[in-house]
Design an enzyme around this catalytic site. Structure first.
Site, PDB file in Angstrom:
ATOM      1  N   GLY A 198       0.800  -1.214   0.000  1.00  0.00           N
ATOM      2  CA  GLY A 198       0.000   0.000   0.000  1.00  0.00           C
ATOM      3  C   GLY A 198       0.837   1.270   0.000  1.00  0.00           C
ATOM      4  O   GLY A 198       2.054   1.241  -0.178  1.00  0.00           O
ATOM      5  N   HIS A 250      -2.603   6.833  11.112  1.00  0.00           N
ATOM      6  CA  HIS A 250      -3.117   6.162  12.295  1.00  0.00           C
ATOM      7  C   HIS A 250      -3.141   7.168  13.434  1.00  0.00           C
ATOM      8  O   HIS A 250      -2.247   8.032  13.534  1.00  0.00           O
ATOM      9  CB  HIS A 250      -2.244   4.981  12.700  1.00  0.00           C
ATOM     10  CG  HIS A 250      -2.237   3.856  11.709  1.00  0.00           C
ATOM     11  ND1 HIS A 250      -3.390   3.339  11.167  1.00  0.00           N
ATOM     12  CD2 HIS A 250      -1.211   3.144  11.163  1.00  0.00           C
ATOM     13  CE1 HIS A 250      -3.076   2.354  10.326  1.00  0.00           C
ATOM     14  NE2 HIS A 250      -1.764   2.234  10.304  1.00  0.00           N
ATOM     15  N   ALA A 290      -9.187   0.790   6.100  1.00  0.00           N
ATOM     16  CA  ALA A 290      -8.000   0.587   5.265  1.00  0.00           C
ATOM     17  C   ALA A 290      -7.426  -0.804   5.486  1.00  0.00           C
ATOM     18  O   ALA A 290      -7.638  -1.433   6.529  1.00  0.00           O
ATOM     19  CB  ALA A 290      -6.947   1.649   5.586  1.00  0.00           C
ATOM     20  N   GLY A 292      -3.658  -3.040   4.747  1.00  0.00           N
ATOM     21  CA  GLY A 292      -2.263  -3.093   4.305  1.00  0.00           C
ATOM     22  C   GLY A 292      -1.592  -4.274   4.977  1.00  0.00           C
ATOM     23  O   GLY A 292      -1.545  -4.344   6.204  1.00  0.00           O
ATOM     24  N   CYS A 326      -3.722   6.552   0.834  1.00  0.00           N
ATOM     25  CA  CYS A 326      -3.644   5.403  -0.075  1.00  0.00           C
ATOM     26  C   CYS A 326      -3.554   5.818  -1.532  1.00  0.00           C
ATOM     27  O   CYS A 326      -3.944   5.078  -2.436  1.00  0.00           O
ATOM     28  CB  CYS A 326      -4.825   4.458   0.144  1.00  0.00           C
ATOM     29  SG  CYS A 326      -4.890   3.798   1.819  1.00  0.00           S
TER      30      CYS A 326
END
Length: 219
Positions: A82, A87, A151, A153, A182
């Site tokens: 990704g 976060h 999301a 990844g 992203c």
């Protein structure tokens, strides 16, 4: 705070941990690296680890430098797939450490199961999360626009998975403006609270565990 304090439980042979407070990203990576090695050696069970991080940006293996618009928070290079993601507090991150040798050695199928897991968890709050071709993650249609709510990844080593997923419960959505999330410039970001659902993080944890069992089952 240490990566290790948590509340533990088990579901169909998979250990679950919910970390207390905010977990520093480097500690999380160190913990995952050690746990993945132990799972591969057969000395530790599979694990789903739910955490929250302080505000950070992480860059996946496909990240473009031009997608980092404002380095307002620490930036970490990571081995997951990704591009750039954010976060922070109010976002539930789920690190998923499963042994695909004991399940199915198919990374694409694993990613699709992660998507299905997120969709099923969101459905428990009457949110219709959807996949989109060419766009990683889970999306919510909002009239004439679409916003990303979750999301994905992942990385796989010796057929053991790590890194994982995130769901926006109630993060500060302005923090996403420091990156192109992203690599997608034409769509926005949302959260459960932004959609008018004032659910607690603990409620999301319960939904994630319930839907995980439905999607991944037992080995």
């Amino acid at each position: 705070m240490s990566a290790h304090p948590s509340t533990d439980s088990a579901s169909n042979g998979v250990e679950w941990r919910v970390a207390e407070g905010l977990t520093a990203y480097p500690e999380a990576v160190e913990f995952m690296e050690a746990r993945v090695a132990a799972i591969a050696e057969g000395t530790a069970p599979e694990l789903v680890w739910l955490v929250e991080h302080p505000p950070i940006y992480t860059a996946g293996t496909s990240a473009k430098a031009t997608d980092l618009l404002d380095r307002r928070f620490p930036v970490y290079q990571t081995g997951r797939g990704g591009q750039f993601t954010y976060h922070g507090p109010g976002q539930r991150v789920g690190y998923v450490m499963l042994n695909l040798k004991q399940r199915k050695c198919d990374v694409r199928a694993f990613v699709r199961d992660l998507e299905e897991w997120l969709i099923a968890a969101l459905a428990q709050f009457n949110v219709r999360g959807e996949r989109r071709d060419g766009r990683v993650g889970i999306w919510v249609a909002r009239g004439t626009r679409e916003d990303k709510i979750a999301a994905i990844g992942v990385r796989v080593r010796r057929w053991v998975t790590f890194h994982g997923v995130s769901i926006n419960v109630d993060p500060d959505l302005t923090h996403f403006s420091g990156i192109v999330p992203c690599g997608v410039r034409d769509h926005g970001v949302t959260s459960l609270h932004d959609l008018g659902l004032m659910v607690a993080m603990a409620d999301v944890d319960v939904a994630m565990k319930k839907s995980f069992t439905a999607v991944f089952g037992s080995r």
